[in-house]
Enzyme design. Structure first.
Site, PDB file in Angstrom:
ATOM      1  N   SER A   1       0.791  -1.236   0.000  1.00  0.00           N
ATOM      2  CA  SER A   1       0.000   0.000   0.000  1.00  0.00           C
ATOM      3  C   SER A   1       0.820   1.281   0.000  1.00  0.00           C
ATOM      4  O   SER A   1       0.242   2.380  -0.023  1.00  0.00           O
ATOM      5  CB  SER A   1      -0.951   0.012   1.199  1.00  0.00           C
ATOM      6  OG  SER A   1      -2.041  -0.853   0.973  1.00  0.00           O
TER       7      SER A   1
ATOM      8  N   SER B   1      -5.447   3.284   4.646  1.00  0.00           N
ATOM      9  CA  SER B   1      -5.143   2.322   3.578  1.00  0.00           C
ATOM     10  C   SER B   1      -6.390   1.582   3.094  1.00  0.00           C
ATOM     11  O   SER B   1      -6.343   0.387   2.806  1.00  0.00           O
ATOM     12  CB  SER B   1      -4.082   1.328   4.050  1.00  0.00           C
ATOM     13  OG  SER B   1      -3.144   1.076   3.044  1.00  0.00           O
TER      14      SER B   1
ATOM     15  N   LYS C   1       3.009   6.584   5.260  1.00  0.00           N
ATOM     16  CA  LYS C   1       2.241   5.535   4.587  1.00  0.00           C
ATOM     17  C   LYS C   1       2.776   4.181   5.008  1.00  0.00           C
ATOM     18  O   LYS C   1       3.982   3.934   4.984  1.00  0.00           O
ATOM     19  CB  LYS C   1       2.300   5.666   3.063  1.00  0.00           C
ATOM     20  CG  LYS C   1       1.319   4.733   2.356  1.00  0.00           C
ATOM     21  CD  LYS C   1      -0.114   5.177   2.580  1.00  0.00           C
ATOM     22  CE  LYS C   1      -1.134   4.078   2.378  1.00  0.00           C
ATOM     23  NZ  LYS C   1      -1.201   3.113   3.493  1.00  0.00           N
TER      24      LYS C   1
ATOM     25  N   LYS D   1      -0.216   3.738  -2.592  1.00  0.00           N
ATOM     26  CA  LYS D   1      -1.252   4.764  -2.486  1.00  0.00           C
ATOM     27  C   LYS D   1      -0.700   6.183  -2.442  1.00  0.00           C
ATOM     28  O   LYS D   1      -1.434   7.143  -2.699  1.00  0.00           O
ATOM     29  CB  LYS D   1      -2.136   4.481  -1.265  1.00  0.00           C
ATOM     30  CG  LYS D   1      -2.961   3.192  -1.393  1.00  0.00           C
ATOM     31  CD  LYS D   1      -3.863   2.986  -0.183  1.00  0.00           C
ATOM     32  CE  LYS D   1      -4.762   1.767  -0.337  1.00  0.00           C
ATOM     33  NZ  LYS D   1      -4.057   0.495  -0.146  1.00  0.00           N
TER      34      LYS D   1
END
Length: 296
Positions: A56, A113, A220, A59
């Site tokens: 992820s 997420s 993140k 993203k």
């Protein structure tokens, strides 16, 4: 006199051995890169050029493409069957039929997420998902991510790959977007998707954003079986802007432990983090510094 000289040598040896041990950074993650974003020097690297699944962390690129396109932030987007994960069959708290604004979907994707949120953002991009992925790969090349590839916007595919060095460039670029800085570091967020489930409460997937010991600009997390647990941050340590990339951490809390070890190590060795010209420091991270815009 000779005995005094020998004793001095012994004391000098042990003092330097102790310093070397204190300066040694023990990172458990399989790959890592620590980067001083102010002077553009690598502070520490470990398998930094190994191409790996990034889960992820993807993203961050998804957010950049959405923001670059300047799409209407308040446009309502409906979660559809096409947004359901058919790769890993992961669950989501957003059922099909949920209606949220583009910016709310972006916040859920960055902060917690949320995979269906990211999938919907890619699907509703002008030209659809294929055009979105193409834009992701073009942007990657523009910012110098030469060993990266994106095939979808969520990170659920293990074919989304990069190196730790490339992800440091992604983090540095992400820091130029005010929306990414705000959304990726928000503690929590509530949404009302317009269904019988009522209001949904989401929290940040990175517990460090809630710590008073950290000042984090961009955050993140990521996780896949193939990628392990990953963490990318643009933060401030000892007054310096530092990018931390940790990939394939083997334990549930290892990436957090590694991040705390990095912070403590830099704080206790400030000369190294700011001025040292070690062999690792000689390798400039950004071959072409990305043009960062603060208008997003």
């Amino acid at each position: 006199m000779k005995q005094i000289f020998i004793l001095s040598c012994i004391l000098f040896f042990y003092a330097n051995s102790s310093l070397a041990q204190n300066n040694n950074l023990d990172i458990k993650s399989q790959a890592a890169l620590i980067f001083n974003a102010k002077n553009e020097h690598v502070i520490y690297d470990k398998n930094a050029d190994k191409v790996m699944p990034i889960a992820s962390i993807t993203k961050l690129m998804t957010a950049i493409i959405i923001l670059d396109a300047r799409l209407p932030p308040n446009e309502i987007i409906t979660i559809e069957n096409a947004d359901v994960d058919k790769l890993k069959y992961t669950t989501s708290r957003l059922p099909v039929g949920s209606k949220l604004s583009r910016h709310e979907l972006l916040k859920l994707a960055l902060m917690s997420s949320e995979n269906r949120a990211a999938a919907a953002l890619g699907r509703t991009y002008p030209g659809g998902a294929k055009a979105f992925v193409n834009a992701m790969n073009i942007k990657a090349k523009q910012i110098g991510m030469s060993n990266s590839q994106f095939v979808e916007p969520t990170g659920l595919s293990s074919s989304n790959v990069a190196t730790a060095r490339d992800l440091a460039k992604l983090a540095a670029t992400s820091n130029g977007y005010a929306v990414i800085r705000e959304f990726s570091t928000a503690f929590q967020h509530s949404v009302s998707p317009g269904n019988k489930r009522g209001q949904l409460q989401y929290v940040n997937s990175n517990s460090l954003v809630r710590s008073q010991n950290w000042t984090i600009d961009v955050s993140k997390t990521g996780y896949l079986n193939e990628a392990g647990r990953c963490l990318v941050m643009h933060t401030k340590i000892s007054g310096q802007p530092v990018v931390i990339v940790l990939l394939n951490s083997w334990g549930k809390n290892t990436r957090i432990g590694d991040a705390n070890r990095v912070k403590k190590w830099i704080e206790s060795n400030q000369v190294i983090s700011r001025h040292s010209k070690t062999e690792s420091d000689q390798r400039i991270l950004l071959t072409a510094k990305p043009s960062l815009s603060n208008n997003h």
